[in-house]
Structures are given as C-alpha cells and as structure tokens.
Design a protein around this motif. Structure first.
Motif, PDB file in Angstrom:
ATOM      1  N   PRO A   1     -14.208  14.193  -5.847  1.00  0.00           N
ATOM      2  CA  PRO A   1     -14.207  15.632  -5.573  1.00  0.00           C
ATOM      3  C   PRO A   1     -13.096  16.016  -4.611  1.00  0.00           C
ATOM      4  CG  PRO A   1     -16.048  14.557  -4.453  1.00  0.00           C
ATOM      5  CD  PRO A   1     -15.456  13.533  -5.374  1.00  0.00           C
ATOM      6  N   ASP A   2     -12.563  17.212  -4.783  1.00  0.00           N
ATOM      7  CA  ASP A   2     -11.487  17.672  -3.917  1.00  0.00           C
ATOM      8  C   ASP A   2     -11.931  17.797  -2.464  1.00  0.00           C
ATOM      9  OD1 ASP A   2      -9.762  17.793  -6.065  1.00  0.00           O
ATOM     10  OD2 ASP A   2     -10.108  19.931  -6.440  1.00  0.00           O
ATOM     11  N   THR A   3     -13.226  17.909  -2.247  1.00  0.00           N
ATOM     12  CA  THR A   3     -13.728  18.001  -0.869  1.00  0.00           C
ATOM     13  C   THR A   3     -13.457  16.726  -0.076  1.00  0.00           C
ATOM     14  OG1 THR A   3     -15.910  17.328  -1.699  1.00  0.00           O
ATOM     15  CG2 THR A   3     -15.521  19.697  -1.390  1.00  0.00           C
ATOM     16  N   ASP A   4     -13.158  15.612  -0.776  1.00  0.00           N
ATOM     17  CA  ASP A   4     -12.831  14.358  -0.088  1.00  0.00           C
ATOM     18  C   ASP A   4     -11.417  14.362   0.481  1.00  0.00           C
ATOM     19  OD1 ASP A   4     -15.311  13.476  -0.800  1.00  0.00           O
ATOM     20  OD2 ASP A   4     -14.629  12.029  -2.304  1.00  0.00           O
ATOM     21  N   LEU A   5     -10.576  15.304   0.043  1.00  0.00           N
ATOM     22  CA  LEU A   5      -9.180  15.314   0.473  1.00  0.00           C
ATOM     23  C   LEU A   5      -9.053  15.816   1.907  1.00  0.00           C
ATOM     24  CD1 LEU A   5      -7.517  16.903  -2.696  1.00  0.00           C
ATOM     25  CD2 LEU A   5      -7.506  14.490  -2.049  1.00  0.00           C
ATOM     26  N   PRO A   6      -8.196  15.178   2.708  1.00  0.00           N
ATOM     27  CA  PRO A   6      -7.949  15.683   4.067  1.00  0.00           C
ATOM     28  C   PRO A   6      -7.180  16.998   4.006  1.00  0.00           C
ATOM     29  CG  PRO A   6      -6.456  13.885   3.549  1.00  0.00           C
ATOM     30  CD  PRO A   6      -7.425  13.960   2.397  1.00  0.00           C
ATOM     31  N   ASP A   7      -7.155  17.689   5.113  1.00  0.00           N
ATOM     32  CA  ASP A   7      -6.528  19.012   5.150  1.00  0.00           C
ATOM     33  C   ASP A   7      -5.017  18.965   4.969  1.00  0.00           C
ATOM     34  OD1 ASP A   7      -8.961  20.266   5.490  1.00  0.00           O
ATOM     35  OD2 ASP A   7      -8.846  20.219   7.684  1.00  0.00           O
ATOM     36  N   GLY A   8      -4.364  17.907   5.415  1.00  0.00           N
ATOM     37  CA  GLY A   8      -2.906  17.871   5.357  1.00  0.00           C
ATOM     38  C   GLY A   8      -2.322  18.416   6.647  1.00  0.00           C
ATOM     39  N   PRO A   9      -1.006  18.520   6.738  1.00  0.00           N
ATOM     40  CA  PRO A   9      -0.038  18.197   5.693  1.00  0.00           C
ATOM     41  C   PRO A   9       0.049  16.695   5.436  1.00  0.00           C
ATOM     42  CG  PRO A   9       1.093  18.664   7.744  1.00  0.00           C
ATOM     43  CD  PRO A   9      -0.353  18.983   7.983  1.00  0.00           C
ATOM     44  N   TYR A  10       0.537  16.341   4.245  1.00  0.00           N
ATOM     45  CA  TYR A  10       0.622  14.948   3.840  1.00  0.00           C
ATOM     46  C   TYR A  10       2.049  14.424   4.011  1.00  0.00           C
ATOM     47  CZ  TYR A  10      -3.633  16.488   1.421  1.00  0.00           C
ATOM     48  OH  TYR A  10      -4.846  17.027   1.123  1.00  0.00           O
ATOM     49  N   GLU A  11       2.117  13.104   4.145  1.00  0.00           N
ATOM     50  CA  GLU A  11       3.416  12.443   4.308  1.00  0.00           C
ATOM     51  C   GLU A  11       4.297  12.667   3.083  1.00  0.00           C
ATOM     52  OE1 GLU A  11       5.193   7.866   4.544  1.00  0.00           O
ATOM     53  OE2 GLU A  11       3.030   8.228   4.582  1.00  0.00           O
ATOM     54  N   ALA A  12       5.559  12.972   3.313  1.00  0.00           N
ATOM     55  CA  ALA A  12       6.529  13.142   2.230  1.00  0.00           C
ATOM     56  C   ALA A  12       7.329  11.862   2.067  1.00  0.00           C
ATOM     57  CB  ALA A  12       7.459  14.303   2.525  1.00  0.00           C
TER      58      ALA A  12
ATOM     59  N   ARG B   1       0.847  -1.186   0.000  1.00  0.00           N
ATOM     60  CA  ARG B   1       0.000   0.000   0.000  1.00  0.00           C
ATOM     61  C   ARG B   1       0.881   1.233   0.000  1.00  0.00           C
ATOM     62  NH1 ARG B   1      -5.165  -0.762   2.698  1.00  0.00           N
ATOM     63  NH2 ARG B   1      -4.886   1.220   3.751  1.00  0.00           N
ATOM     64  N   LEU B   2       0.466   2.246  -0.728  1.00  0.00           N
ATOM     65  CA  LEU B   2       1.142   3.535  -0.715  1.00  0.00           C
ATOM     66  C   LEU B   2       0.101   4.630  -0.555  1.00  0.00           C
ATOM     67  CD1 LEU B   2       3.794   3.300  -3.581  1.00  0.00           C
ATOM     68  CD2 LEU B   2       4.226   3.301  -1.119  1.00  0.00           C
ATOM     69  N   PRO B   3       0.443   5.724   0.126  1.00  0.00           N
ATOM     70  CA  PRO B   3      -0.492   6.846   0.201  1.00  0.00           C
ATOM     71  C   PRO B   3      -0.874   7.314  -1.193  1.00  0.00           C
ATOM     72  CG  PRO B   3       1.340   7.156   1.735  1.00  0.00           C
ATOM     73  CD  PRO B   3       1.700   5.972   0.874  1.00  0.00           C
ATOM     74  N   ALA B   4      -2.151   7.564  -1.399  1.00  0.00           N
ATOM     75  CA  ALA B   4      -2.637   7.883  -2.744  1.00  0.00           C
ATOM     76  C   ALA B   4      -2.014   9.153  -3.312  1.00  0.00           C
ATOM     77  CB  ALA B   4      -4.161   8.010  -2.722  1.00  0.00           C
ATOM     78  N   HIS B   5      -1.602  10.076  -2.457  1.00  0.00           N
ATOM     79  CA  HIS B   5      -1.120  11.361  -2.967  1.00  0.00           C
ATOM     80  C   HIS B   5       0.297  11.307  -3.521  1.00  0.00           C
ATOM     81  CE1 HIS B   5       0.615  11.379   1.102  1.00  0.00           C
ATOM     82  NE2 HIS B   5       1.509  12.217   0.636  1.00  0.00           N
ATOM     83  N   VAL B   6       1.022  10.186  -3.314  1.00  0.00           N
ATOM     84  CA  VAL B   6       2.433  10.186  -3.689  1.00  0.00           C
ATOM     85  C   VAL B   6       2.712   9.553  -5.047  1.00  0.00           C
ATOM     86  CG1 VAL B   6       3.093  10.053  -1.260  1.00  0.00           C
ATOM     87  CG2 VAL B   6       3.046   7.971  -2.625  1.00  0.00           C
ATOM     88  N   GLY B   7       1.771   8.864  -5.655  1.00  0.00           N
ATOM     89  CA  GLY B   7       2.082   8.130  -6.875  1.00  0.00           C
ATOM     90  C   GLY B   7       1.101   8.351  -7.992  1.00  0.00           C
TER      91      GLY B   7
END
Length: 260
Positions: A155-166, A138-144
């Motif tokens: 929708p972008d409203t589903d995205l968490p506020d962050g910050p996201y893992e680098a 599994r990988l965080p969806a935002h990194v790949g």
C-alpha cells in the motif's frame, strides 16, 4: 535497552551488527577509527577493541598502516552461504539463465529489505558494460525497476514522506510522483525504470507473487541504445512468461523452510 520479540537486546551484539552494516554500506570508502566511533556514538577505546576483535576473525580488514577499516572477507562468505541456502534463489536461477539466453540482456533477481532492494542473483549481458547492480548490493527501492515492482505490491501508505534520494536527474524524488508511477505499475502489471537508477539504462521489473505481498522480483536491464522498435514489447513478453514459470514452480512460504 530495547526489546525484540519480548527478548532484551544484547547491546554488544547490536553494536557489532551496526558496525558491520556501517562498513558494508561504505563500500570502497574505508573509515578511520574516530569516524566509526562518532558515527555509532561509542567511545574511541571501545570501538578500537571491537575493530581489533572483528579483524582477528576476518570480519573487518585494515590497510597496511592500520588506520583505515573496511568490511572483511567473512562477510562475503556469510553472504554466499545465505544465497546458497535460500530455496527461492536456487529455484529462480535457471529461469534467469533462460531469460538471459532469450533476450541477451542483463537479468536480476532482488528482494525487498526495508526501503532498499538487495540483489540476490544476476545474469550479465555480454553486449555492453556492466551496470552498478551486483549480487549483494543494495539500492533504494524507489530508483529501480526491481524496487518499484515490489513497492507497487504494498500500500502507498507504507511509503515515507520524502524527499527521496536522487541517483540521476530522472529519479522520482517526491512521494506524489512515486505514488503516480506505482499506480501505472499496478495497471500495466510491471514497472519501468527509464534511467532513474543508472543513466543510459532502462529496466523492466516483475514482482514474483509467491508471497503476499511480494518480497522478490526479477528485472531486465537494457541500454537505451538497444531499445529498437519492438524491442520493449519483446522484453516484456519474455519476462512475463519467465515470471509465470517461476510462480508456477516456486512454492509459497519459502519452500522447505518459511523464513521470517
């Protein structure tokens, strides 16, 4: 006690699942009894009894000293059964082979699972060392590329506020930067991951729209050194064609069984 679909949750079953998920998430980092008890907030004696029960059935393994615990082989066998029984994975595999043969690069299929992407199938290139992505990982969806292709279908409203893992210095770690990137994904019709998940690797992701919103995607991973002039255009053209073939072949609703 929480409820799921109007049914009261079985506490012992929930604790067992939480333990297995925790061990699986640790990968090659085994855990001590007290670590697991503290992490899940259960008494040491209860955790020991649960570990021994699962170890006897192959779901948990321990080292020769009996002090370190990790995920057991039964988890692999169950995961393999999931892949073998999934009609979409079976249907997509031949097209992954076709893409791999046409491009000579690594091709993945992944599925959105909460905020992560689970890798369901991979065809490795023989031209370079393997990347970290593997079936069952599994990988965080935002990194790949896979994850960003799928996030753009929601929708972008589903995205968490962050910050996201680098994962690398190139990872988008703020909500604003990710939202801007997803707008570009929607405009061009595919995602691009330029060393955001793995240094030295560029990925191109394509959502499979037999669901609405899409839950599955395919991607092509390429070493930066192999992105010669015109190579990116060739990869995108082939992957667009492969996606069209998959979407024309794989039925909506999960095939013979519509799984939730």
């Amino acid at each position: 006690m929480s409820e799921t679909g109007g049914v009261r949750e079985v506490k012992s079953a929930a604790r067992t699942v939480e333990l297995l998920e925790l061990l699986a998430a640790r990968g090659d980092r085994p855990a001590r009894l007290q670590e697991l008890a503290d992490e899940l907030g259960v008494p040491r004696s209860s955790m020991y009894a649960l570990l021994q029960t699962l170890a006897a059935r192959g779901w948990v393994r321990s080292d020769v000293t009996g002090s370190l615990y990790g995920i057991g082989i039964r988890a692999l066998l169950t995961g393999t059964s999931y892949l073998d029984s999934d009609p979409r994975v079976r249907a997509v595999r031949p097209y992954l082979d076709e893409a791999s043969e046409a491009l000579g690069e690594t091709i993945h299929m992944g599925r959105l699972d909460g905020r992560d992407v689970a890798y369901l199938a991979t065809r490795e290139s023989h031209e370079y060392l393997r990347t970290i992505s593997r079936v069952g990982r599994r990988l965080p969806a935002h990194v790949g590329a896979l994850g960003k292709a799928l996030l753009a279908e929601h929708p972008d409203t589903d995205l968490p506020d962050g910050p996201y893992e680098a994962r690398t210095p190139h990872t988008r770690t703020t909500r604003a930067s990710l939202v801007a990137d997803l707008a570009e994904v929607r405009a061009r019709g595919y995602s691009v991951d330029r060393e955001e998940g793995v240094l030295g690797i560029v990925g191109f992701g394509f959502a499979l729209r037999y669901d609405d919103p899409a839950q599955d995607a395919i991607s092509c991973s390429v070493p930066v050194a192999r992105l010669a002039p015109g190579r990116e255009e060739r990869i995108v053209a082939v992957m667009r064609e492969i996606r069209a073939k998959i979407e024309a072949t794989v039925p909506g609703g999960g095939g013979s069984a519509h799984w939730r």
